[in-house]
Design an enzyme around this catalytic site. Sequence first.
Site: not given
Length: 559
Positions: A184, A350, A442, A491-492
Site C-alpha cells: 500500500r 479474502e 498495529f 500501511t493503507e
Amino acid sequence: MYLKKIMAATLALTALAGQAQEKPFNIIPEPVEITVTGQGEFQIQRNTMIRVSEPALASSATYLADYMDRYLGIPLQTEIPKTGKSRRKGNPAVEAITLKPGEPACIVLINRKNGEVSGGYQLEIIPAEGIRIEGNDEAGVFYGVQTLIQLLPTRAGVLPILPAVKVNDYPRFTYRGMHLDVVRHFFPVSFIKKYIDYLALHKLNYFHWHLTDDQAWRVEMKCRPELTEKGSVREGEILGLYPGKYQPLPYGGYYTHEDVREIVRYAAERHITVIPEIDIPGHCMAVLATYPQFSTTPDEPKKAALTWGIFNKFSNVLAPKPEVFDFLKDVFSELCDLFPGQYIHVGGDECAKRWWQESEETQQFMREHGLKDEKALQSYFVHYVQDVVNGKGKTLIGWDEILEGGISEDCIVMNWRRPEFGKKALKTNHRTIFTCSAWSYFNLKESRTQVEIGPRGPLPLEKVYGFQIVPDSLTAQQQKLVWGAQGCLWTEYIPTTWKAEFAVFPRMSALAENVWSPLEKKNWENFSRKVETQYERYELWGARYSEAFFRTQDVERKR
C-alpha cells in the site's frame, strides 16, 4: 558511643544496599529470572574489550560495539578468533576464556552449544571480571546482548555503571514475529533495515514481509520482469479516508534481488528470518494489471487498485488456467531461491469467489477436477503452490482462510480473524501463528482520539499486552502446536516512515513481552511502569512513538 556510631552507619549502609537491590529493572521483555548477586558494580569503559568464544559470534560482538558507539558514544574493542580456531578446550560446555592477573575486565560472549532451548542465555555482571553472556546457541548469545543493552543508560553522556546481577532467560514461543506491508505504501531499504533493528531490540525473530497485493507488486522477478515494469506502479492513489481525494500521481517502487539479499543478510546477522508473502489467488489486481489474461474476465481492462480494504475484497482473482499455474510455478520457484529461509507465505485470504462462480470456464475446470465448490478450488491453488514450495525443501504458511477447503497438515496457519479460526487450525493438527486483528493489527489507532494513523480502532496498549495467545479448551498436544504470535502493520493510511514507527511503538514492546516472557512473569502494572524507560529508549534510537498510553491512562510522564 563510637561503637553505636559504627553500628548506625552499618545499618544505614545495609538499608541503602537493600534499596539498591530492590530497585526494579526496566527490561522488556521481562526475563525468566533476574537476581542481584552482590553490592559491587561494573563500569563499561572506553575501549573495553569484547571477547568471543568463536568466530560465529563476531556479529553479536560487532552489534554491541556499534550500539555503544552510535547511541552512547563509547567505543569498544572486539577480539575475534580466526576462522577454524576456537577457545574451547576439553568439555565443550566449559569455556576457556579467563582473565590473567592484572588484565582489565572485559565482556565475554560464549556459545555453549548445549542443545537446550534455542535462544536461551545467561548473563552475569561480575564487578571484578566484567560481563559474561553464555547462550545455548548463537541466537541466545545475541539475545543476551539485547538484555545487556536494556541495562545500559537511555541517553548519551551517562556512565554505563551496571549492578552485579545474574539473568537466566529463554523464550516462551519459538515464533515471535512482526509484519510489514510495503504494498500500500513503499518503504526504502534503509527503513526496512531499521525496522529489522527494532525487531532485534525486542528479541523478535521473524520478519513477515508482505510484498504483493491488489495495489502493487514489490519484488523483482527475473522470470517475469513485466511484474515490476508494470505491476509495481499504480496510476495514483486516494488521499485521506475513503472516498478521500484522488491524486493522479503515479506511485511505485520495488525491491531488486540485490536489495532482497542485502535485507536477508542484515536480518540473519540479527537472528531474524525473513518470510516473504506473495498473496494468491485473491489480492492479485497488480498481477492482473500486468497479465489481464490470467483473470476470469480477460477482455476487460485491469489496473492496480487505488482503494483500500473491503473494496478490494471484490477484486478479480486468478483463474485456473494452464498459463496461470505456469506463472505460479515460475514465481514461487524464484522466490524460494531468492529467500534462504525455511518459510514462504502464500496469502490465501479474502478471495472473491464470485468471479469463479460467474465464469463458465472456471466451472468447467472444477467439474473436470472433481472440485465440489469454490473453497475446494481455492485449496487447489494452495496445494499447487505448496507442491512447488515443498519441492524446494521449504514450508508453506497461509492466512486462516486456507483451511476452508482443506490443506495438508504440514502447512502452517496464520490466524488473523477471530481466535476460533486458530483453534480450528490447532484441532486439525496445524502449527498456528496467532495474529488476530483485534489484538495484533498495529495500524489500528491506539486511542479513540488519535488522528495520526487511520480510521479504525482503538487498539490500546493494555489490550495488546493482554492478548491470550494460547486459547482455552485445548489438549496438551494442541497447545504444543501454538507456534507463537506476531504483530501486523498494514500501511493503507501509513505513507511515511515516521507514521510506521508511531503505529508500532509502544505496542511492539507489549507484543515482545507477550511472546517471550513466561505467563507467571507477565504483569501489566509492572510493564506499564517500564514503558516510561522504554520511551526513553525510543528517543535514543531516534524513533517516533505514540504517547496515547499516558493520555488514556491519565498518567503524567516523568520527563
